[in-house]
Design an enzyme around this catalytic site. Structure first.
Site, PDB file in Angstrom:
ATOM      1  CG  ASN A  78      -2.115   1.077   1.065  1.00  0.00           C
ATOM      2  OD1 ASN A  78      -2.873   1.075  -0.231  1.00  0.00           O
ATOM      3  ND2 ASN A  78      -2.263   1.326   2.141  1.00  0.00           N
ATOM      4  CB  SER A  79       3.864   2.436   0.903  1.00  0.00           C
ATOM      5  OG  SER A  79       4.373   1.080   0.758  1.00  0.00           O
ATOM      6  CG  ASP A 104       3.197  -9.922   3.465  1.00  0.00           C
ATOM      7  OD1 ASP A 104       2.462 -10.767   3.383  1.00  0.00           O
ATOM      8  OD2 ASP A 104       3.204  -9.771   4.825  1.00  0.00           O
ATOM      9  CG  PHE A 116       4.405   2.791  11.237  1.00  0.00           C
ATOM     10  CD1 PHE A 116       5.402   2.821  11.572  1.00  0.00           C
ATOM     11  CD2 PHE A 116       3.294   3.736  12.024  1.00  0.00           C
ATOM     12  CE1 PHE A 116       5.664   4.011  12.378  1.00  0.00           C
ATOM     13  CE2 PHE A 116       3.161   4.882  12.476  1.00  0.00           C
ATOM     14  CZ  PHE A 116       4.733   5.160  12.695  1.00  0.00           C
ATOM     15  CB  ALA A 117       3.467  -3.493   8.427  1.00  0.00           C
ATOM     16  CE  LYS A 175      -4.073   3.494   5.846  1.00  0.00           C
ATOM     17  NZ  LYS A 175      -4.475   4.727   6.569  1.00  0.00           N
ATOM     18  CB  SER A 233      -6.906   3.107  15.539  1.00  0.00           C
ATOM     19  OG  SER A 233      -8.052   3.832  15.282  1.00  0.00           O
ATOM     20  CE1 TYR A 282      -8.787   0.794  11.399  1.00  0.00           C
ATOM     21  CE2 TYR A 282      -7.040  -0.344  10.963  1.00  0.00           C
ATOM     22  CZ  TYR A 282      -7.421   0.957  11.623  1.00  0.00           C
ATOM     23  OH  TYR A 282      -6.556   1.493  11.937  1.00  0.00           O
ATOM     24  CE  LYS A 288      -4.513  -0.882  13.796  1.00  0.00           C
ATOM     25  NZ  LYS A 288      -3.046  -1.407  13.693  1.00  0.00           N
ATOM     26  NE  ARG A 329     -17.156   5.954   6.023  1.00  0.00           N
ATOM     27  CZ  ARG A 329     -15.984   7.117   6.243  1.00  0.00           C
ATOM     28  NH1 ARG A 329     -15.314   6.542   4.854  1.00  0.00           N
ATOM     29  NH2 ARG A 329     -15.386   7.226   7.243  1.00  0.00           N
ATOM     30  CG  ASP A 379     -18.676   6.736   8.926  1.00  0.00           C
ATOM     31  OD1 ASP A 379     -17.849   6.387   8.944  1.00  0.00           O
ATOM     32  OD2 ASP A 379     -19.511   7.197   8.170  1.00  0.00           O
TER      33      ASP A 379
HETATM   34  C1  WQD Z   1     -13.688  11.169   8.632  1.00  0.00           C
HETATM   35  C2  WQD Z   1     -15.243  11.678   8.799  1.00  0.00           C
HETATM   36  C3  WQD Z   1     -16.601  10.384   7.574  1.00  0.00           C
HETATM   37  C4  WQD Z   1     -14.694  10.401   3.161  1.00  0.00           C
HETATM   38  C5  WQD Z   1     -11.029   5.675  10.104  1.00  0.00           C
HETATM   39  C6  WQD Z   1      -9.905   4.576  10.898  1.00  0.00           C
HETATM   40  C7  WQD Z   1      -9.320   5.781  11.721  1.00  0.00           C
HETATM   41  C8  WQD Z   1      -8.176   5.748  10.993  1.00  0.00           C
HETATM   42  C9  WQD Z   1      -8.822   6.805   9.552  1.00  0.00           C
HETATM   43  C10 WQD Z   1      -6.242   4.426  10.204  1.00  0.00           C
HETATM   44  C11 WQD Z   1     -15.998  10.993   9.025  1.00  0.00           C
HETATM   45  C12 WQD Z   1     -16.487  11.605   6.812  1.00  0.00           C
HETATM   46  C13 WQD Z   1     -14.721  10.517   4.660  1.00  0.00           C
HETATM   47  C14 WQD Z   1     -16.129  11.066   2.569  1.00  0.00           C
HETATM   48  C15 WQD Z   1     -16.906  11.721   4.400  1.00  0.00           C
HETATM   49  N1  WQD Z   1      -7.997   5.164   9.813  1.00  0.00           N
HETATM   50  N2  WQD Z   1     -16.386  11.511   5.574  1.00  0.00           N
HETATM   51  N3  WQD Z   1     -16.836  11.655   3.157  1.00  0.00           N
HETATM   52  O1  WQD Z   1     -13.467   6.681   9.638  1.00  0.00           O
HETATM   53  O2  WQD Z   1     -12.588   8.539  11.200  1.00  0.00           O
HETATM   54  O3  WQD Z   1     -11.242   6.870  10.704  1.00  0.00           O
HETATM   55  O4  WQD Z   1      -9.876   6.379   9.067  1.00  0.00           O
HETATM   56  O5  WQD Z   1      -5.865   4.163  10.999  1.00  0.00           O
HETATM   57  O6  WQD Z   1      -8.419   4.087  12.480  1.00  0.00           O
HETATM   58  O7  WQD Z   1     -11.494   4.097  11.198  1.00  0.00           O
HETATM   59  O8  WQD Z   1     -11.620   8.765   8.864  1.00  0.00           O
HETATM   60  O9  WQD Z   1     -11.153  10.224   6.726  1.00  0.00           O
HETATM   61  O10 WQD Z   1     -12.622   8.155   6.729  1.00  0.00           O
HETATM   62  O11 WQD Z   1     -13.921  10.255   7.978  1.00  0.00           O
HETATM   63  O12 WQD Z   1     -17.927  12.781   4.532  1.00  0.00           O
HETATM   64  O13 WQD Z   1     -15.321  11.240   1.335  1.00  0.00           O
HETATM   65  O14 WQD Z   1     -15.217  12.426   7.209  1.00  0.00           O
HETATM   66  O15 WQD Z   1     -17.960  10.208   7.268  1.00  0.00           O
HETATM   67  O16 WQD Z   1     -17.086  11.287   9.553  1.00  0.00           O
HETATM   68  P1  WQD Z   1     -12.058   7.572   9.713  1.00  0.00           P
HETATM   69  P2  WQD Z   1     -12.359   9.346   7.314  1.00  0.00           P
END
Ligand code: WQD
Length: 342
Positions: A36-37, A59, A82-83, A86, A126, A151, A155, A296, A299
């Protein structure tokens, strides 16, 4: 010079942490499977710090390869792990991939630490482990609730694996629970590089503003929040990276007070989706095309960190504000566009 293994070190938070480690005088070796990078992150790290990190591609879910690597590198003073996979949405479609990869990698690393006398690990956790907290701001003592995704469950399970493994063996661990890491390095040489359509809000905002996406969908405006959109604790990725150096030094200096310590990494301030959009428009002067769509699935409504324990015990505090986060993310997106058009 103390050597630190950074797994996932070509990723978003990993690459920013490698920069901070090198700038604090640590020798860094990166292991990443590049799932993923991209490998050019190494050159960009070297452009920032002047030091090309050592790198091996394999891996970590492969037990034999991981055992061999740690045997050859038994002189490392600590591991920052970190790997992991996610993507919340993907984890709902392929849970077994997530359990196999995220748990097996950690287990293989811990086995190698036990065998080779490596005693310090910083683990990338997280705030998703909290689910929707009952009380806000959320502290490290908040109850762990049922995960909303595999996911998030990996964690939670990894933290439990660390809890019992550090009890049984001479290993110290610090789990850092990130809230929402966003932004990019001020040089715009490294940043968040979502492959394909971004899941996360901020890369979707910057890709919409640059013209790669037509319109941002705001997932729901019927939450019980001031403007109806969901609230998160957004934190600059460089602040997150700096916390990892502080955590490594806490262990290397023998300051850990428990076999496993857990810290929230947030700013303590919550922003709604519309707050973030307004901040982006304000600091960049760009008008963002967005529409409100249904929520979504998965959420949570709102979360932000109680940062007292990290501030007082770990001795770390986030320094950058939402304007820094928006400006650095935008500068990064523009640099990407320039690179792709050249
Ligand atoms: C943030 C807010 C969405 C996209 C997740 C993981 C967390 C970490 C970060 C890995 C929410 C809203 C999002 C879009 C939107 N992942 N949104 N339109 O879900 O809080 O956290 O990602 O480390 O562990 O849980 O982050 O950026 O996806 O969403 O409205 O196109 O933005 O509904 O409210 P999230 P996000």
């Amino acid at each position: 010079m103390k050597k630190i293994l950074v797994t996932g070190g070509t990723g978003f938070i990993g690459s920013h942490t490698v920069v901070e480690l090198q700038q604090h005088g640590y020798e860094v070796v990166i292991v990443d499977n590049l799932s993923n990078s991209t490998i050019d992150v190494l050159d960009n790290i070297a452009k920032i710090t002047g030091i090309m990190p050592a790198f091996e591609q394999f891996d970590l879910a492969d037990a034999a390869l991981t055992a061999d690597f740690l045997k050859r590198n038994s002189d490392i003073s600590g591991i920052i792990h970190f790997a992991a996979f996610k993507a919340v949405g993907e984890s709902m479609e392929k849970p077994l991939n997530y359990y196999r990869n995220n748990l097996q990698s950690l287990i293989n690393l811990l086995e190698g630490m036990k065998t080779n006398g490596i005693s310090n690990m910083v683990f990338s956790s997280s705030c998703t482990v909290y689910g929707q907290p009952d009380e806000l701001p959320v502290t490290e003592q908040a109850p762990i609730k049922q995960a909303w995704s595999s996911y998030g469950n990996t964690k939670q399970m990894c933290e439990e694996i660390l809890r019992f493994t550090t009890l049984a063996h001479p290993i110290h661990a610090i789990a850092l629970r990130y809230f929402n890491p966003i932004g990019a390095h001020e040089t715009a040489l490294i940043g968040e590089l979502p492959l394909g359509v971004p899941n996360n809000l901020v890369p979707f905002i910057t890709q919409t503003a640059i013209g790669k996406r037509g319109c941002l969908s705001v997932f729901g405006d019927d939450y019980k929040t001031p403007d109806g959109t969901a609230i998160r604790d957004y934190i600059h990725v460089v602040d997150i990276a700096k916390a990892h150096v502080v955590a490594v030094e806490r262990m290397l200096n023998g300051k850990s007070k428990l076999d496993l310590e857990i810290f929230n990494l947030g700013t303590g301030t919550g922003f709604s989706v519309l707050d973030v959009i307004n901040a982006f428009e304000r600091v960049t002067g760009e008008k963002l095309n967005y529409k409100i769509v249904p929520r979504r699935p998965g959420d949570i409504e709102m979360v932000w960190a109680d940062t007292r324990f990290a501030n007082e015990e770990l001795g770390w505090k986030a320094e950058k504000n939402i304007d820094d986060m928006m400006l650095s993310a935008w500068k990064w997106e523009k640099a990407l566009a320039e690179k792709q058009s050249s």
